[in-house]
Design an enzyme around this catalytic site. Sequence first.
Site, PDB file in Angstrom:
ATOM      1  N   ASP A  11       0.877  -1.169   0.000  1.00 20.12           N
ATOM      2  CA  ASP A  11       0.000   0.000   0.000  1.00 20.12           C
ATOM      3  C   ASP A  11       0.914   1.218   0.000  1.00 20.12           C
ATOM      4  O   ASP A  11       1.622   1.460   0.975  1.00 20.12           O
ATOM      5  CB  ASP A  11      -0.881  -0.042   1.255  1.00 20.12           C
ATOM      6  CG  ASP A  11      -1.776   1.183   1.391  1.00 20.12           C
ATOM      7  OD1 ASP A  11      -1.607   2.149   0.615  1.00 20.12           O
ATOM      8  OD2 ASP A  11      -2.639   1.175   2.284  1.00 20.12           O
ATOM      9  N   ASN A 103      16.055  -8.011   0.858  1.00 19.40           N
ATOM     10  CA  ASN A 103      14.826  -8.773   0.713  1.00 19.40           C
ATOM     11  C   ASN A 103      13.687  -7.918   1.283  1.00 19.40           C
ATOM     12  O   ASN A 103      13.853  -7.352   2.363  1.00 19.40           O
ATOM     13  CB  ASN A 103      14.994 -10.060   1.542  1.00 19.40           C
ATOM     14  CG  ASN A 103      13.893 -11.052   1.306  1.00 19.40           C
ATOM     15  OD1 ASN A 103      12.712 -10.719   1.321  1.00 19.40           O
ATOM     16  ND2 ASN A 103      14.276 -12.286   1.075  1.00 19.40           N
ATOM     17  N   TYR A 230       2.924  -5.235  17.284  1.00 19.90           N
ATOM     18  CA  TYR A 230       1.855  -5.645  16.384  1.00 19.90           C
ATOM     19  C   TYR A 230       1.519  -4.486  15.451  1.00 19.90           C
ATOM     20  O   TYR A 230       1.163  -3.406  15.873  1.00 19.90           O
ATOM     21  CB  TYR A 230       0.622  -6.054  17.196  1.00 19.90           C
ATOM     22  CG  TYR A 230      -0.488  -6.551  16.324  1.00 19.90           C
ATOM     23  CD1 TYR A 230      -0.327  -7.719  15.595  1.00 19.90           C
ATOM     24  CD2 TYR A 230      -1.672  -5.842  16.189  1.00 19.90           C
ATOM     25  CE1 TYR A 230      -1.330  -8.178  14.769  1.00 19.90           C
ATOM     26  CE2 TYR A 230      -2.671  -6.290  15.370  1.00 19.90           C
ATOM     27  CZ  TYR A 230      -2.495  -7.453  14.669  1.00 19.90           C
ATOM     28  OH  TYR A 230      -3.490  -7.902  13.843  1.00 19.90           O
ATOM     29  N   LYS A 233      -3.128  -5.638  10.285  1.00 19.73           N
ATOM     30  CA  LYS A 233      -3.461  -6.609   9.246  1.00 19.73           C
ATOM     31  C   LYS A 233      -2.559  -6.386   8.045  1.00 19.73           C
ATOM     32  O   LYS A 233      -2.200  -5.262   7.727  1.00 19.73           O
ATOM     33  CB  LYS A 233      -4.929  -6.451   8.848  1.00 19.73           C
ATOM     34  CG  LYS A 233      -5.885  -6.552  10.013  1.00 19.73           C
ATOM     35  CD  LYS A 233      -5.871  -7.927  10.645  1.00 19.73           C
ATOM     36  CE  LYS A 233      -6.505  -7.941  12.012  1.00 19.73           C
ATOM     37  NZ  LYS A 233      -5.615  -7.430  13.071  1.00 19.73           N
TER      38      LYS A 233
HETATM   39 MG    MG Z   1      -4.612  -2.508   2.133  1.00 21.72          MG
HETATM   40 MG    MG Z   2      -4.222   0.839   3.663  1.00 23.25          MG
END
Ligand code: MG
Ligand code: MG
Length: 367
Positions: A11, A103, A230, A233
């Site tokens: 993104d 990488n 964390y 997602k």
């Molecule tokens: Mg996304």
């Molecule tokens: Mg996003």
Amino acid sequence: MKTTISVIKADIGSIGGHIRPSQRLIKRVAEYIEDEGRDIVYDFFVSHTGDDVAILFTHSHGVGSEAVHKLAWDAFVAGTAIAKEQGLYGAGQDLLKDAFSGNVKGMGPAVAEMEIEERPNEPFLFFAADKTDPGAYNLPLFLGFADPMYNSGLILSPNMEKGFTFHIMDVDYTEGDRLIELNTPEDLYDIAALLRDNERFVIESIYSRGTGEIAAVVSTTRLHNIAGKYTGKDDPVMLVRVQGAFPATGEVLAPFNIGHYVAGFMRGSHTGPLMPVKMNSPVSYFDGPPVVACMAFCVHKGKLTEPADAFDHPYWDYVRANVSRKATELRQQGFSGMAMLPYSELEYGGIVEKMKKLDPKFKIRGK
Ligand code: MG
Ligand code: MG
Ligand code: F6R
């Protein structure tokens, strides 16, 4: 002929919030690879799913190739320059490091790659999902590869009678990649016991026990390792080989008609049904619902065909309507109970501060 198929996605900025990248951004990423990647890769294809740009490559350099990963990274950097120029939201947000080193794994982008011995005809599926995480593929892969209720080939074809080996990662373990290998059909119940927990035990890859060949690979990583905390997602990509020793395309697609509830959706902190969408779809309702696109290809001597858009069919319009209904129903209970993820999976730290502030206000009755 040995061919590596790599998909690397990030993104790097979107229009109007987290909806979709701009056409100029996507064009720039493709142009960069066209100009700089000619000697590195055989072929490539650029698409987006929600706010994520994915580059599918074919090449000869094997899995984890520095040259290919650097090409993807640099293409994302070039796309980020456009995102900044256009003032897109979250420009460069998945490029977590200032400079490329070796990488892209752990640097923000998601990666799924497999090196294969090309069959005379080599059909495969490239899945890209947004507003969810790699555990979203657990159930459809289990059903498509191991359940004769979805995979009729397990009954009808001798090609798959030996079953498959599932490589499953414990993504909570931070010291290294903690993996278990389990075989179908004999370990079916153990596999189910693990895959029940999509946030902890996640399929990394699947192999044919008949031929030993790789069948599927998911961009599964240790979540906690990426930024030492964390980070939320990670909008997963996946490659699945189909036909012959592998499930038929339709058997892999079939479980996506469930629209099963996955983690993600708004702020990566909710539960929502996974909607199969057409290639290059945006997200919308409540920054979702979680979406998955599937592009089917054949690769021959490293050259890709154009994609066939697997969820672009009237049948999936019907599925999308059902999934919309499921999303609406669950959203009606807002923050309550299973509509929002448990504490440990919430993507935003604000609630931790809130709980800290509230804690001293609790009094134990009678003391
Ligand atoms: Mg996304
Ligand atoms: Mg996003
Ligand atoms: C979830 C996602 C969005 C954002 C939300 C708030 O993966 O990308 O739901 O979390 O739009 O975005 P920020 O925090 O950037 O204002």
